[in-house]
Design a protein around this motif. Structure first.
Motif, PDB file in Angstrom:
ATOM      1  N   ALA A  50       0.834  -1.205   0.000  1.00 30.93           N
ATOM      2  CA  ALA A  50       0.000   0.000   0.000  1.00 30.93           C
ATOM      3  C   ALA A  50       0.867   1.252   0.000  1.00 30.93           C
ATOM      4  O   ALA A  50       0.560   2.244  -0.686  1.00 30.93           O
ATOM      5  CB  ALA A  50      -0.920  -0.008   1.218  1.00 30.93           C
ATOM      6  N   ALA A  51       1.947   1.222   0.758  1.00 27.38           N
ATOM      7  CA  ALA A  51       2.866   2.360   0.785  1.00 27.38           C
ATOM      8  C   ALA A  51       3.484   2.588  -0.590  1.00 27.38           C
ATOM      9  O   ALA A  51       3.624   3.730  -1.042  1.00 27.38           O
ATOM     10  CB  ALA A  51       3.957   2.125   1.831  1.00 27.38           C
ATOM     11  N   LEU A  52       3.842   1.491  -1.239  1.00 23.61           N
ATOM     12  CA  LEU A  52       4.445   1.609  -2.572  1.00 23.61           C
ATOM     13  C   LEU A  52       3.453   2.236  -3.551  1.00 23.61           C
ATOM     14  O   LEU A  52       3.801   3.162  -4.301  1.00 23.61           O
ATOM     15  CB  LEU A  52       4.880   0.234  -3.071  1.00 23.61           C
ATOM     16  N   ALA A  53       2.225   1.729  -3.554  1.00 17.22           N
ATOM     17  CA  ALA A  53       1.207   2.260  -4.469  1.00 17.22           C
ATOM     18  C   ALA A  53       0.961   3.737  -4.202  1.00 17.22           C
ATOM     19  O   ALA A  53       0.836   4.544  -5.136  1.00 17.22           O
ATOM     20  CB  ALA A  53      -0.077   1.456  -4.328  1.00 17.22           C
ATOM     21  N   ARG A  54       0.889   4.115  -2.927  1.00 19.00           N
ATOM     22  CA  ARG A  54       0.654   5.510  -2.573  1.00 19.00           C
ATOM     23  C   ARG A  54       1.809   6.398  -3.040  1.00 19.00           C
ATOM     24  O   ARG A  54       1.599   7.453  -3.651  1.00 19.00           O
ATOM     25  CB  ARG A  54       0.473   5.631  -1.055  1.00 19.00           C
ATOM     26  N   GLU A  55       3.029   5.981  -2.751  1.00 20.68           N
ATOM     27  CA  GLU A  55       4.190   6.796  -3.109  1.00 20.68           C
ATOM     28  C   GLU A  55       4.315   6.968  -4.623  1.00 20.68           C
ATOM     29  O   GLU A  55       4.618   8.062  -5.111  1.00 20.68           O
ATOM     30  CB  GLU A  55       5.470   6.162  -2.546  1.00 20.68           C
ATOM     31  N   LEU A  56       4.076   5.917  -5.379  1.00 19.27           N
ATOM     32  CA  LEU A  56       4.215   6.024  -6.833  1.00 19.27           C
ATOM     33  C   LEU A  56       3.112   6.879  -7.438  1.00 19.27           C
ATOM     34  O   LEU A  56       3.314   7.555  -8.449  1.00 19.27           O
ATOM     35  CB  LEU A  56       4.245   4.634  -7.471  1.00 19.27           C
ATOM     36  N   HIS A  57       1.950   6.856  -6.803  1.00 20.01           N
ATOM     37  CA  HIS A  57       0.880   7.750  -7.262  1.00 20.01           C
ATOM     38  C   HIS A  57       1.237   9.204  -6.956  1.00 20.01           C
ATOM     39  O   HIS A  57       1.081  10.090  -7.807  1.00 20.01           O
ATOM     40  CB  HIS A  57      -0.442   7.381  -6.593  1.00 20.01           C
ATOM     41  N   VAL A  64      -0.274   1.497  -9.689  1.00 21.09           N
ATOM     42  CA  VAL A  64       0.422   0.214  -9.769  1.00 21.09           C
ATOM     43  C   VAL A  64      -0.569  -0.911 -10.048  1.00 21.09           C
ATOM     44  O   VAL A  64      -1.586  -1.042  -9.369  1.00 21.09           O
ATOM     45  CB  VAL A  64       1.195  -0.069  -8.461  1.00 21.09           C
ATOM     46  N   GLU A  65      -0.254  -1.710 -11.034  1.00 28.12           N
ATOM     47  CA  GLU A  65      -1.078  -2.876 -11.360  1.00 28.12           C
ATOM     48  C   GLU A  65      -0.502  -4.146 -10.743  1.00 28.12           C
ATOM     49  O   GLU A  65      -1.233  -5.010 -10.265  1.00 28.12           O
ATOM     50  CB  GLU A  65      -1.180  -3.031 -12.880  1.00 28.12           C
ATOM     51  N   SER A  66       0.827  -4.277 -10.779  1.00 30.75           N
ATOM     52  CA  SER A  66       1.473  -5.422 -10.125  1.00 30.75           C
ATOM     53  C   SER A  66       2.836  -4.990  -9.606  1.00 30.75           C
ATOM     54  O   SER A  66       3.555  -4.250 -10.272  1.00 30.75           O
ATOM     55  CB  SER A  66       1.628  -6.604 -11.093  1.00 30.75           C
ATOM     56  N   ALA A  67       3.148  -5.441  -8.389  1.00 29.85           N
ATOM     57  CA  ALA A  67       4.432  -5.143  -7.762  1.00 29.85           C
ATOM     58  C   ALA A  67       4.887  -6.384  -7.014  1.00 29.85           C
ATOM     59  O   ALA A  67       4.173  -6.882  -6.139  1.00 29.85           O
ATOM     60  CB  ALA A  67       4.310  -3.952  -6.815  1.00 29.85           C
ATOM     61  N   ASP A  68       6.045  -6.903  -7.380  1.00 29.09           N
ATOM     62  CA  ASP A  68       6.558  -8.119  -6.764  1.00 29.09           C
ATOM     63  C   ASP A  68       7.666  -7.786  -5.778  1.00 29.09           C
ATOM     64  O   ASP A  68       8.590  -7.029  -6.113  1.00 29.09           O
ATOM     65  CB  ASP A  68       7.117  -9.065  -7.839  1.00 29.09           C
ATOM     66  N   PRO A  69       7.615  -8.332  -4.552  1.00 27.34           N
ATOM     67  CA  PRO A  69       8.686  -8.081  -3.590  1.00 27.34           C
ATOM     68  C   PRO A  69      10.010  -8.618  -4.122  1.00 27.34           C
ATOM     69  O   PRO A  69      10.049  -9.657  -4.793  1.00 27.34           O
ATOM     70  CB  PRO A  69       8.234  -8.847  -2.343  1.00 27.34           C
ATOM     71  N   TRP A  70      11.081  -7.904  -3.820  1.00 30.03           N
ATOM     72  CA  TRP A  70      12.391  -8.282  -4.369  1.00 30.03           C
ATOM     73  C   TRP A  70      13.420  -8.390  -3.254  1.00 30.03           C
ATOM     74  O   TRP A  70      13.406  -9.360  -2.515  1.00 30.03           O
ATOM     75  CB  TRP A  70      12.779  -7.293  -5.462  1.00 30.03           C
TER      76      TRP A  70
END
Length: 317
Positions: A50-57, A64-70
């Protein structure tokens, strides 16, 4: 030095051709003018995706449609110690643009032409040099001639990372075979690692060495070769591999495999639990087929390592 750990998400927003997005930190921020992977601080109690989606927005104006942990990297800056939780973002909606007036640029790991980069990013850029498939030789069962034919075919198709693992070969035959694999791979820009034999890897000028789990327990320092990988079966071994400073690790067996008939598979849930938070890229090993790649990504893997399926297409590793 501030020792409080700041939780951060960071995105490798990438195109199918391997290019990824870097953003320049705007004026007024710490390290203004430096280039970094987009992302930002995680709010208290906020799930990382959720943090990733918020920050990229907020930063790039994309959904974000798909984000895989790395991978996860901890870095101590003068102003803060940060834990960088990296995700690979391969699908999104919208056109990335600098909503904070920051500059954006698409880069390829083989041709970075912006500077300076944030210091924490050096290991990340190295990890991005790794392809998604790690092929392991199988000449003892296939026969050397067939293995070399298959190697030529796969190199022509884009294979770029190979491990020479031939436990049943006599030393002289192994040296000859490994030398042929290296000579065959080099014109294609493919890297070749030798399983366990550090001296042989050095003597042949291989790109690196692949340590066994048993070696991990006894070596005191990382071998002085360009690339070093290690085989792991549990969280302790993976932690030891990271401590040693390997470039990547194999973790498995994920599924049943003829290569290790006596081993108990850890399954995808077990793989995800062990790989979660790893500071080095992790390849899933054991029963892998090409179709398993996206599943591996979702479970935190960098890619998949295969024995049979790399050379025969469709059979399990």
């Amino acid at each position: 030095m501030n020792t409080d750990l700041v939780e951060v998400v960071a995105a490798v927003v990438e195109q199918p051709d391997g290019r990824f997005l870097l953003a320049q930190r705007p004026a007024g921020k710490v390290y203004a003018g430096y280039w970094e992977f987009p992302g930002g601080k995680v709010e208290p109690g906020e799930p990382l995706p959720a943090a990733l989606a918020r920050e990229l927005h907020e930063e790039l104006g994309i959904e974000v449609e798909s984000a895989d942990p790395w991978i996860v990297r901890i870095y101590a800056y003068a102003h803060a110690t940060v834990r960088l939780n990296f995700f690979r973002v391969r699908a999104w909606h919208g056109e990335p643009h600098g909503k904070e007036q920051q500059q954006l640029v698409w880069q390829h790991v083989s041709a970075i032409d912006v500077a300076p980069l944030l210091p924490a990013n050096a290991p990340v850029l190295r990890a991005l040099q790794l392809p998604f498939e790690y092929a392991i030789t199988h000449a003892g069962e296939m026969g050397e001639a067939q293995q070399l034919r298959a190697l030529n075919e796969r190199l022509a198709q884009g294979l770029r990372l190979v491990q020479v693992r031939e436990k049943g070969m006599q030393a002289s035959a192994l040296e000859r075979f490994a030398g042929t694999v290296i000579a065959t791979a080099r014109p294609h820009g493919a890297r070749v690692l030798i399983n366990s034999d550090i001296a042989l890897a050095e003597r042949l000028g291989a790109d690196g060495v692949h340590l066994t789990a048993a070696q991990l327990a006894r070596v005191e320092r990382r071998p002085r070769l360009d690339w070093c990988a290690a085989s792991c079966h549990n969280a302790d071994e993976l932690a030891r591999a990271a401590q040693l400073g390997v470039d990547f690790a194999l973790l498995g067996p994920v599924q049943a495999t003829p290569s290790h008939p006596g081993s108990t598979p850890i399954g995808w849930d077990g793989f995800a639990a062990i790989a979660r938070g790893a500071s080095v890229p992790v390849f899933a090993l054991g029963g892998m087929k090409p179709d398993d790649l996206k599943t591996a990504w979702r479970r935190g893997a960098h890619g998949i390592a295969m024995v049979r399926a790399s050379w025969q297409g469709g059979a399990g590793a």
